[in-house]
Design a protein around this motif. Structure first.
Motif, PDB file in Angstrom:
ATOM      1  N   GLU A 269       0.854  -1.198   0.000  1.00 60.01           N
ATOM      2  CA  GLU A 269       0.000   0.000   0.000  1.00 60.01           C
ATOM      3  C   GLU A 269       0.881   1.236   0.000  1.00 60.01           C
ATOM      4  O   GLU A 269       1.778   1.345   0.839  1.00 60.01           O
ATOM      5  CB  GLU A 269      -0.896  -0.024   1.242  1.00 60.01           C
ATOM      6  N   ASP A 270       0.628   2.171  -0.940  1.00 61.18           N
ATOM      7  CA  ASP A 270       1.479   3.356  -1.007  1.00 61.18           C
ATOM      8  C   ASP A 270       0.884   4.589  -0.331  1.00 61.18           C
ATOM      9  O   ASP A 270       1.508   5.639  -0.323  1.00 61.18           O
ATOM     10  CB  ASP A 270       1.887   3.662  -2.450  1.00 61.18           C
ATOM     11  N   GLU A 271      -0.274   4.468   0.266  1.00 59.03           N
ATOM     12  CA  GLU A 271      -0.831   5.569   1.060  1.00 59.03           C
ATOM     13  C   GLU A 271      -0.474   5.294   2.522  1.00 59.03           C
ATOM     14  O   GLU A 271      -1.011   4.358   3.127  1.00 59.03           O
ATOM     15  CB  GLU A 271      -2.343   5.642   0.884  1.00 59.03           C
ATOM     16  N   PRO A 272       0.434   6.080   3.102  1.00 56.41           N
ATOM     17  CA  PRO A 272       0.942   5.782   4.445  1.00 56.41           C
ATOM     18  C   PRO A 272      -0.139   5.618   5.514  1.00 56.41           C
ATOM     19  O   PRO A 272      -0.051   4.706   6.339  1.00 56.41           O
ATOM     20  CB  PRO A 272       1.853   6.975   4.757  1.00 56.41           C
TER      21      PRO A 272
ATOM     22  N   ALA B 173      -1.906   2.297   5.007  1.00 55.10           N
ATOM     23  CA  ALA B 173      -1.004   1.205   5.381  1.00 55.10           C
ATOM     24  C   ALA B 173      -0.896   1.087   6.898  1.00 55.10           C
ATOM     25  O   ALA B 173      -0.982  -0.011   7.460  1.00 55.10           O
ATOM     26  CB  ALA B 173       0.381   1.431   4.768  1.00 55.10           C
TER      27      ALA B 173
ATOM     28  N   THR C 204       5.360  -4.443   5.294  1.00 56.47           N
ATOM     29  CA  THR C 204       4.484  -3.461   4.656  1.00 56.47           C
ATOM     30  C   THR C 204       5.376  -2.673   3.718  1.00 56.47           C
ATOM     31  O   THR C 204       6.368  -2.076   4.159  1.00 56.47           O
ATOM     32  CB  THR C 204       3.825  -2.531   5.687  1.00 56.47           C
TER      33      THR C 204
ATOM     34  N   ASP D 126       5.579  -0.224  -0.172  1.00 55.61           N
ATOM     35  CA  ASP D 126       4.774   0.686  -0.989  1.00 55.61           C
ATOM     36  C   ASP D 126       5.149   0.656  -2.470  1.00 55.61           C
ATOM     37  O   ASP D 126       4.678   1.473  -3.238  1.00 55.61           O
ATOM     38  CB  ASP D 126       4.868   2.112  -0.441  1.00 55.61           C
ATOM     39  N   ARG D 127       5.970  -0.311  -2.851  1.00 54.91           N
ATOM     40  CA  ARG D 127       6.412  -0.388  -4.249  1.00 54.91           C
ATOM     41  C   ARG D 127       6.335  -1.827  -4.763  1.00 54.91           C
ATOM     42  O   ARG D 127       6.525  -2.773  -4.003  1.00 54.91           O
ATOM     43  CB  ARG D 127       7.852   0.115  -4.374  1.00 54.91           C
TER      44      ARG D 127
ATOM     45  N   ASP E 295      -2.800  -2.940  -3.110  1.00 53.42           N
ATOM     46  CA  ASP E 295      -3.479  -1.867  -3.832  1.00 53.42           C
ATOM     47  C   ASP E 295      -3.102  -2.022  -5.305  1.00 53.42           C
ATOM     48  O   ASP E 295      -2.058  -2.604  -5.622  1.00 53.42           O
ATOM     49  CB  ASP E 295      -3.013  -0.515  -3.280  1.00 53.42           C
TER      50      ASP E 295
ATOM     51  N   LEU F 292       0.203   1.754  -7.575  1.00 54.70           N
ATOM     52  CA  LEU F 292       1.388   1.960  -6.741  1.00 54.70           C
ATOM     53  C   LEU F 292       2.339   2.917  -7.447  1.00 54.70           C
ATOM     54  O   LEU F 292       2.263   3.094  -8.670  1.00 54.70           O
ATOM     55  CB  LEU F 292       2.072   0.619  -6.461  1.00 54.70           C
TER      56      LEU F 292
END
Length: 156
Positions: free
Chosen positions: A26-29, A32, A49, A51-52, A72, A75
């Protein structure tokens, strides 16, 4: 089956989970962080966890046991569909957690949970996937969740 003793001293059989270890992509902090918190409170183990796409594929290739990838679609460095393909190739179940479920999800994932979702809905969606892995119909499907018939990696 583990055994738990309730407050009344009665023994209860505790069902062994099929899904324990999760990879969150997940790239939305804030999303996440919230997912990590909810899942940890529900006794899931977060393997990582990230984000990429590249980091998720590296974790999947790293040899850690992972039962389910929550990913997600959009990304920073690509598509969560790439992560789902990598997970599927390693026999790891996938649940897309996204605003718009991609058409490929039916072949790649066990299910798709629409954003925004409630905390209970996230846990219920994982429970529905777990029931499907056990060959049982889920008790209920949370709002915004689609369970796919070909969801377990072994079904492919």
């Amino acid at each position: 089956m583990g055994v738990t003793i309730g407050r009344t001293g009665v023994l209860f059989g505790k069902k062994k989970r099929r899904i324990v270890r999760l990879l969150v992509v997940e790239d939305e902090p804030l999303v996440a962080f919230d997912a990590e918190h909810v899942l940890t409170d529900a006794d899931f183990e977060i393997v990582a966890t990230v984000d990429r796409v590249a980091d998720a594929v590296a974790v999947l290739s790293g040899g850690d046991a992972i039962d389910l990838v929550l990913v997600d679609v959009n990304l920073a460095d690509g598509s969560g569909v790439e992560v789902a393909r990598a997970a599927r190739a390693r026999g790891v179940a996938v649940m897309f957690v996204t605003g718009a479920c991609p058409p490929e999800a039916v072949e790649l994932a066990a299910g798709c949970l629409s954003k925004p979702y409630g905390q209970r809905d996230l846990i219920a969606a994982i429970g529905a996937i777990e029931a499907g892995m056990a060959g049982k119909p889920p008790k209920r499907l949370p709002p915004g969740f689609t369970l796919f018939a070909t969801g377990s990696p072994e079904a492919a």
